[in-house]
Design a protein around this motif. Sequence first.
Motif, PDB file in Angstrom:
ATOM      1  N   SER A  54       0.815  -1.207   0.000  1.00 21.20           N
ATOM      2  CA  SER A  54       0.000   0.000   0.000  1.00 21.20           C
ATOM      3  C   SER A  54       0.852   1.263   0.000  1.00 21.20           C
ATOM      4  N   ASP A  55       2.134   1.133   0.335  1.00 19.71           N
ATOM      5  CA  ASP A  55       3.043   2.275   0.353  1.00 19.71           C
ATOM      6  C   ASP A  55       3.806   2.359  -0.963  1.00 19.71           C
ATOM      7  N   GLU A  56       4.429   3.494  -1.221  1.00 20.29           N
ATOM      8  CA  GLU A  56       5.270   3.627  -2.407  1.00 20.29           C
ATOM      9  C   GLU A  56       6.497   2.748  -2.248  1.00 20.29           C
ATOM     10  N   SER A  57       6.872   2.074  -3.323  1.00 19.88           N
ATOM     11  CA  SER A  57       7.915   1.057  -3.199  1.00 19.88           C
ATOM     12  C   SER A  57       8.607   0.831  -4.525  1.00 19.88           C
ATOM     13  N   GLY A  58       9.944   0.790  -4.479  1.00 19.59           N
ATOM     14  CA  GLY A  58      10.692   0.389  -5.666  1.00 19.59           C
ATOM     15  C   GLY A  58      10.428  -1.054  -6.034  1.00 19.59           C
ATOM     16  N   THR A  59      10.120  -1.889  -5.030  1.00 17.33           N
ATOM     17  CA  THR A  59       9.769  -3.281  -5.318  1.00 17.33           C
ATOM     18  C   THR A  59       8.507  -3.353  -6.155  1.00 17.33           C
ATOM     19  N   THR A  60       7.503  -2.570  -5.791  1.00 18.29           N
ATOM     20  CA  THR A  60       6.256  -2.520  -6.566  1.00 18.29           C
ATOM     21  C   THR A  60       6.519  -2.053  -7.988  1.00 18.29           C
ATOM     22  N   GLN A  61       7.326  -1.013  -8.136  1.00 17.18           N
ATOM     23  CA  GLN A  61       7.598  -0.487  -9.466  1.00 17.18           C
ATOM     24  C   GLN A  61       8.316  -1.517 -10.331  1.00 17.18           C
ATOM     25  N   ASN A  62       9.323  -2.168  -9.780  1.00 19.14           N
ATOM     26  CA  ASN A  62      10.062  -3.161 -10.555  1.00 19.14           C
ATOM     27  C   ASN A  62       9.200  -4.379 -10.867  1.00 19.14           C
ATOM     28  N   PHE A  63       8.365  -4.793  -9.926  1.00 18.14           N
ATOM     29  CA  PHE A  63       7.483  -5.929 -10.181  1.00 18.14           C
ATOM     30  C   PHE A  63       6.507  -5.604 -11.305  1.00 18.14           C
TER      31      PHE A  63
ATOM     32  N   GLN B  48       5.384   3.456  -8.543  1.00 18.52           N
ATOM     33  CA  GLN B  48       5.820   2.971  -7.233  1.00 18.52           C
ATOM     34  C   GLN B  48       4.640   2.575  -6.358  1.00 18.52           C
ATOM     35  N   THR B  49       3.424   2.893  -6.776  1.00 13.46           N
ATOM     36  CA  THR B  49       2.223   2.398  -6.113  1.00 13.46           C
ATOM     37  C   THR B  49       1.576   1.346  -7.012  1.00 13.46           C
ATOM     38  N   PHE B  50       0.946   0.362  -6.383  1.00 14.67           N
ATOM     39  CA  PHE B  50       0.353  -0.755  -7.119  1.00 14.67           C
ATOM     40  C   PHE B  50      -0.835  -0.272  -7.940  1.00 14.67           C
ATOM     41  N   GLN B  51      -0.847  -0.644  -9.217  1.00 15.21           N
ATOM     42  CA  GLN B  51      -1.870  -0.172 -10.146  1.00 15.21           C
ATOM     43  C   GLN B  51      -2.830  -1.263 -10.594  1.00 15.21           C
ATOM     44  N   GLY B  52      -2.713  -2.473 -10.028  1.00  8.85           N
ATOM     45  CA  GLY B  52      -3.482  -3.600 -10.540  1.00  8.85           C
ATOM     46  C   GLY B  52      -4.976  -3.506 -10.345  1.00  8.85           C
ATOM     47  N   GLY B  53      -5.417  -2.703  -9.372  1.00  9.18           N
ATOM     48  CA  GLY B  53      -6.844  -2.513  -9.176  1.00  9.18           C
ATOM     49  C   GLY B  53      -7.556  -3.690  -8.555  1.00  9.18           C
ATOM     50  N   VAL B  54      -6.829  -4.544  -7.860  1.00  6.19           N
ATOM     51  CA  VAL B  54      -7.429  -5.728  -7.251  1.00  6.19           C
ATOM     52  C   VAL B  54      -6.702  -6.015  -5.947  1.00  6.19           C
ATOM     53  N   GLY B  55      -7.412  -6.606  -4.976  1.00  2.00           N
ATOM     54  CA  GLY B  55      -6.754  -7.096  -3.785  1.00  2.00           C
ATOM     55  C   GLY B  55      -6.796  -6.157  -2.596  1.00  2.00           C
ATOM     56  N   ALA B  56      -5.972  -6.466  -1.603  1.00  2.00           N
ATOM     57  CA  ALA B  56      -5.916  -5.733  -0.344  1.00  2.00           C
ATOM     58  C   ALA B  56      -4.501  -5.232  -0.110  1.00  2.00           C
ATOM     59  N   GLY B  57      -4.370  -4.005   0.364  1.00  2.00           N
ATOM     60  CA  GLY B  57      -3.063  -3.407   0.584  1.00  2.00           C
ATOM     61  C   GLY B  57      -2.549  -3.631   1.989  1.00  2.00           C
ATOM     62  N   ALA B  58      -1.235  -3.744   2.118  1.00  2.00           N
ATOM     63  CA  ALA B  58      -0.565  -3.821   3.416  1.00  2.00           C
ATOM     64  C   ALA B  58       0.733  -3.035   3.305  1.00  2.00           C
ATOM     65  N   ARG B  59       1.135  -2.425   4.402  1.00  2.05           N
ATOM     66  CA  ARG B  59       2.290  -1.546   4.349  1.00  2.05           C
ATOM     67  C   ARG B  59       3.592  -2.324   4.517  1.00  2.05           C
TER      68      ARG B  59
ATOM     69  N   VAL C  31       2.984  -7.265   3.710  1.00  4.58           N
ATOM     70  CA  VAL C  31       2.374  -8.156   2.717  1.00  4.58           C
ATOM     71  C   VAL C  31       2.725  -9.609   3.001  1.00  4.58           C
ATOM     72  N   ALA C  32       3.916  -9.846   3.555  1.00  2.00           N
ATOM     73  CA  ALA C  32       4.269 -11.218   3.915  1.00  2.00           C
ATOM     74  C   ALA C  32       3.360 -11.733   5.027  1.00  2.00           C
ATOM     75  N   ASP C  33       3.126 -10.903   6.037  1.00  6.04           N
ATOM     76  CA  ASP C  33       2.245 -11.312   7.131  1.00  6.04           C
ATOM     77  C   ASP C  33       0.808 -11.505   6.661  1.00  6.04           C
ATOM     78  N   ALA C  34       0.336 -10.592   5.798  1.00  6.76           N
ATOM     79  CA  ALA C  34      -1.031 -10.704   5.296  1.00  6.76           C
ATOM     80  C   ALA C  34      -1.216 -11.995   4.516  1.00  6.76           C
ATOM     81  N   THR C  35      -0.215 -12.385   3.753  1.00  7.40           N
ATOM     82  CA  THR C  35      -0.302 -13.614   2.972  1.00  7.40           C
ATOM     83  C   THR C  35      -0.212 -14.833   3.876  1.00  7.40           C
ATOM     84  N   LYS C  36       0.664 -14.784   4.858  1.00  4.40           N
ATOM     85  CA  LYS C  36       0.777 -15.898   5.804  1.00  4.40           C
ATOM     86  C   LYS C  36      -0.532 -16.128   6.556  1.00  4.40           C
TER      87      LYS C  36
END
Length: 369
Positions: A186-195, A213-224, A229-234
């Motif tokens: 849900s936060d700005e991230s170079g990981t999001t941009q590269n993915f 740098q923010t997720f543009q997929g338009g689906v799902g739930a955000g975590a900071r 996101v690892a905890d939310a998935t676990k």
Amino acid sequence: MRFQRRAAAVGLIAAGALLFSACGSDGGGEGQGGQAAPGGVACGGKESLRASGSSAQANAITRFVTNFEGACEGQTLNYTPSGSGAGRNEFIGGQTDFAGSDSALSDAEVATAQARCASPAWNLPLVFGPIAVAYNVPGLQALNLDGATIAAIFNGTITTWNDPRIAALNQGAALPANPIVVNFRSDESGTTQNFQRYLNAASNNAYGKEAEQTFQGGVGAGARGSQGVADATKNTPNSITYVEASFAQRGGLGIANVINSGGGQPVALSPETVGNAINGVRVSGQGNDLKLDLNSLYTASAPNAYPIALATYEIVCSNYADDQTAQGVKAFLSASLTDQAQQGLPEAGYVPLPAQFKQRLTDAVNAIQ
């Protein structure tokens, strides 16, 4: 300043915001004498370098600095993980000796960086961190995906685990009919941009979203953050996310095998398979400016090459106005390329540079004046 750098890096580790040395064990350095320490690092130059920028590489930089200090007595680097944009701005403004950045200099920044350096600035990709497609599907022991299918999951086109496109890549697997829960940063991230750059490149733009740098997929739930996101998935059955590999591993999440653009066998994420993809990456910069054509990484087709990784650059002057700064920057970067520095990276979630690519970087570092 040294405490500031280390405290910032420790804070990032505690928050879980980081990814999956240098001549220290090679013996002591020669301090400010400009002579080579064992391991081939020519110590000397400016005693206390300053740099800032990418938080994604901060843990790697901390490891590099520890070894640099052990090899080159009296020398250090104070690194502030203020973010890539801030790092580039501070370097261009002359506040730091080099910048760490998740992106190479933009076309608009090239001229201002050259004015700051009174010479061309070079983008040197020093640190790579693999991005895992991590999942939590009860009973599913392995998952194979290709770029087009991953893109369709993260833009909401594929919505259930037993979708025929997933099933075709996982013959015989017990895929549930449950909805797919996408977790994103849900936060700005170079990981999001590269993915998202990977999703566009590997799907022939079928992802259909800008690589922001923010997720543009338009689906799902955000975590900071990565830990979020690892905890939310676990904690969420039938969910999937993208995250630096170390977080997926520590969280006990499944990590998808990726079929790269060559269309061959699924490739498991490992330092070796990411290294295979790095060896095949093309350079779009000229001479010793090693700006990467990242599409050539994301569309890697070599057998056993895992194509999803974040690259971070050190942005340096090719010819510093101050010889002491030039010598200090060269010493730090040379130390970071030694075998010991590189071998310590996997435990923190980074990938040691493969020999062929490391040699090209070494040649560029040696050319700094």
